[in-house]
Design a protein around this motif. Sequence first.
Motif, PDB file in Angstrom:
ATOM      1  N   TYR B  86       0.845  -1.210   0.000  1.00 37.97           N
ATOM      2  CA  TYR B  86       0.000   0.000   0.000  1.00 37.97           C
ATOM      3  C   TYR B  86       0.869   1.245   0.000  1.00 37.97           C
ATOM      4  O   TYR B  86       0.564   2.237  -0.686  1.00 37.97           O
ATOM      5  N   HIS B  90       0.572   4.259  -2.850  1.00 40.04           N
ATOM      6  CA  HIS B  90       0.317   5.667  -2.529  1.00 40.04           C
ATOM      7  C   HIS B  90       1.530   6.550  -2.844  1.00 40.04           C
ATOM      8  O   HIS B  90       1.369   7.664  -3.339  1.00 40.04           O
ATOM      9  N   LEU B  93       1.726   7.792  -6.482  1.00 45.34           N
ATOM     10  CA  LEU B  93       0.651   8.670  -6.994  1.00 45.34           C
ATOM     11  C   LEU B  93       1.209   9.998  -7.515  1.00 45.34           C
ATOM     12  O   LEU B  93       2.234  10.489  -7.033  1.00 45.34           O
ATOM     13  N   ALA B  95       0.368  12.973  -6.903  1.00 40.56           N
ATOM     14  CA  ALA B  95       0.556  13.994  -5.862  1.00 40.56           C
ATOM     15  C   ALA B  95       1.757  13.692  -4.970  1.00 40.56           C
ATOM     16  O   ALA B  95       2.201  14.554  -4.220  1.00 40.56           O
ATOM     17  N   MET B  96       2.269  12.467  -5.048  1.00 39.01           N
ATOM     18  CA  MET B  96       3.449  12.099  -4.248  1.00 39.01           C
ATOM     19  C   MET B  96       4.665  12.060  -5.183  1.00 39.01           C
ATOM     20  O   MET B  96       5.055  13.087  -5.685  1.00 39.01           O
ATOM     21  N   GLU B 114      -6.206   6.974 -10.818  1.00 42.28           N
ATOM     22  CA  GLU B 114      -5.822   7.498  -9.504  1.00 42.28           C
ATOM     23  C   GLU B 114      -6.800   7.138  -8.402  1.00 42.28           C
ATOM     24  O   GLU B 114      -6.402   6.794  -7.292  1.00 42.28           O
ATOM     25  N   ALA B 115      -8.100   7.263  -8.685  1.00 31.79           N
ATOM     26  CA  ALA B 115      -9.092   6.991  -7.635  1.00 31.79           C
ATOM     27  C   ALA B 115      -8.950   5.547  -7.152  1.00 31.79           C
ATOM     28  O   ALA B 115      -8.907   5.284  -5.946  1.00 31.79           O
ATOM     29  N   MET B 116      -8.837   4.614  -8.102  1.00 29.55           N
ATOM     30  CA  MET B 116      -8.701   3.209  -7.714  1.00 29.55           C
ATOM     31  C   MET B 116      -7.386   2.967  -6.980  1.00 29.55           C
ATOM     32  O   MET B 116      -7.319   2.136  -6.075  1.00 29.55           O
ATOM     33  N   ILE B 118      -5.808   5.046  -5.005  1.00 28.60           N
ATOM     34  CA  ILE B 118      -5.993   5.509  -3.620  1.00 28.60           C
ATOM     35  C   ILE B 118      -6.782   4.458  -2.840  1.00 28.60           C
ATOM     36  O   ILE B 118      -6.381   4.054  -1.738  1.00 28.60           O
ATOM     37  N   LEU B 119      -7.883   3.984  -3.419  1.00 28.20           N
ATOM     38  CA  LEU B 119      -8.733   3.005  -2.725  1.00 28.20           C
ATOM     39  C   LEU B 119      -8.036   1.648  -2.575  1.00 28.20           C
ATOM     40  O   LEU B 119      -8.242   0.938  -1.580  1.00 28.20           O
ATOM     41  N   ASP B 122      -5.784   2.035   0.346  1.00 27.44           N
ATOM     42  CA  ASP B 122      -6.601   2.027   1.570  1.00 27.44           C
ATOM     43  C   ASP B 122      -7.060   0.610   1.919  1.00 27.44           C
ATOM     44  O   ASP B 122      -7.097   0.227   3.090  1.00 27.44           O
ATOM     45  N   SER B 123      -7.420  -0.157   0.899  1.00 31.18           N
ATOM     46  CA  SER B 123      -7.856  -1.542   1.121  1.00 31.18           C
ATOM     47  C   SER B 123      -6.724  -2.409   1.647  1.00 31.18           C
ATOM     48  O   SER B 123      -6.903  -3.180   2.587  1.00 31.18           O
ATOM     49  N   LEU B 125      -4.079  -1.513   3.192  1.00 28.43           N
ATOM     50  CA  LEU B 125      -3.751  -1.076   4.555  1.00 28.43           C
ATOM     51  C   LEU B 125      -4.770  -1.639   5.555  1.00 28.43           C
ATOM     52  O   LEU B 125      -4.406  -2.219   6.583  1.00 28.43           O
ATOM     53  N   VAL B 157       4.334   6.282   8.150  1.00 32.43           N
ATOM     54  CA  VAL B 157       3.718   7.471   7.534  1.00 32.43           C
ATOM     55  C   VAL B 157       4.317   8.750   8.115  1.00 32.43           C
ATOM     56  O   VAL B 157       4.558   9.719   7.386  1.00 32.43           O
ATOM     57  N   GLN B 160       7.394   9.434   6.271  1.00 36.57           N
ATOM     58  CA  GLN B 160       7.154   9.988   4.934  1.00 36.57           C
ATOM     59  C   GLN B 160       6.853  11.479   5.016  1.00 36.57           C
ATOM     60  O   GLN B 160       7.250  12.254   4.153  1.00 36.57           O
TER      61      GLN B 160
END
Lengths: 296, 296
Positions: B86, B90, B93, B95-96, B114-116, B118-119, B122-123, B125, B157, B160
């Motif tokens: 994860y 992330h 991405l 933005a990173m 991108e949306a997937m 991010i999700l 999250d999944s 994690l 995190v 980071q």
Amino acid sequence: MTSFNLDAYLNAQQQRVEALLLSRTEEVASKVPPRLLESMRYSLMAGGKRLRPVLCLSFAEAVLKQSTVSRVVEDCACALEFIHTYSLVHDDLPAMDDDDLRRGRPTNHKVYGEAMAILTGDSLLTDAFALVAGGPEPVRAALCRELAEGSGSWGMVGGQVLDIADDRLANIDYLTRLHRMKTGALIRAACRMGVLSAGGDEDALRRADIYGDAVGLAFQIADDVLDVTGDASSLGKPVGADAAAGRFTFPAVLGLEESKQLAASKVAEAIAAVRTLEPGDGPLAALARYSVERSS
Amino acid sequence: MTSFNLDAYLNAQQQRVEALLLSRTEEVASKVPPRLLESMRYSLMAGGKRLRPVLCLSFAEAVLKQSTVSRVVEDCACALEFIHTYSLVHDDLPAMDDDDLRRGRPTNHKVYGEAMAILTGDSLLTDAFALVAGGPEPVRAALCRELAEGSGSWGMVGGQVLDIADDRLANIDYLTRLHRMKTGALIRAACRMGVLSAGGDEDALRRADIYGDAVGLAFQIADDVLDVTGDASSLGKPVGADAAAGRFTFPAVLGLEESKQLAASKVAEAIAAVRTLEPGDGPLAALARYSVERSS
């Protein structure tokens, strides 16, 4: 039948949750980079109904028959709000809903930037588990499982994926499954965690399960109905935003009247399930009604 | 002194981890939206050293004195790779780090959007905690705590955030703290979780702690050194990329020779710590040396 004062109850519980959120973040403040802590708190302390932690506390109180609860219960309440908050921070990102405002304030990424908003969400999500796992009580493992199952790939995040899927279906089965996962799973987990963290028995857990499932669905149907019939100033967003965004909603699929009826039947189901836990008119029944009778 | 064959050992453990990752995701497949499962597996099965799960398995084996481990140990190994994966999804991405390629394949967001991505992060994690909490053993609560503390706001995190901070400092204290959090905390958690999940005692846990801290730091120093001295085709990225990106690195702050010496002293410290757990030349000593002697 006594008339339960939900406004006063909700207000007191919300203040209690907010004090807990401040105190739990304060306890780890020396170990967390200051800018990250600030960003986490910016989103955690941005108001909201605190529905999930309040449900957790209310179920624990119903099991314990008193308003004093253990630290385990409080940790669960905070963790549920951490998870809900992370989901809002990530939802608002440009790659997701691209929202600039949340409850009238700039969204996290508008203030801290996209990279920080991603990491803030990741922190809130992870630290939720640090809270729930943060003590010696053996029940904490089961509580972590409830939280993870309510919020992971077959819970909340899975529901979000169904919501943005290109091949989503405009039928009631798909919509119900989507919302059972996206909103319902974490609300159900909140109710179950309240019972488990307070040492409730199997019967209480089963009742919390039925209640949480019904209230979770009623809450989402009410959200969709409010988007059609609500008041923009109460909602904090334009009426009809869902329809404009091409979202599948319960009114779009079932019609407005049938949606309202479905929500009402779910509320009745929830109240019936907790009757033995809460004789008379108490917070659980009032919260179930509130899930559809609110104005925002 | 026997000559331990690390290549064969690593290869076998990596295959074991990959089989476990497939099997654990298969167990929940019917409950997860297919596109989400596919995206999670795309990133989980993209290769890599599997260092964290291998360290967890190796510590468990050292405690148990056998290579057969319980399901709790295996769940921890998988969860550690879920968390590591994860963090990569992330990190890549836009933005990173905005990376298009990872290990020669398109990054998750280039394939799934991108949306997937991010999700999906999250999944992975969240599901890591579902894995660790997914059974009746009381030790699972302590294991969730280790995982959360290694990866949350005062672990990975948090590191980071220090790494992208505008006000970061080019001194060895800041750099050490950053990497203790960003890379070290999860590697340390991997070692500790191996001991805890195998029922090891306090002494073994303390040794895993020292080893994990030392190997975590050595690993990161070696990463920075490889960026200066490495070979682009082994690294899978251009040499000097860190310097070009204006990153603070150990060679930039300490110089190349002193960085190498620091890494070597950390490896020696790690090996000394586990001598009683692993008499002779075994996987833990070999993995410590590998943390700095690798070519990618």
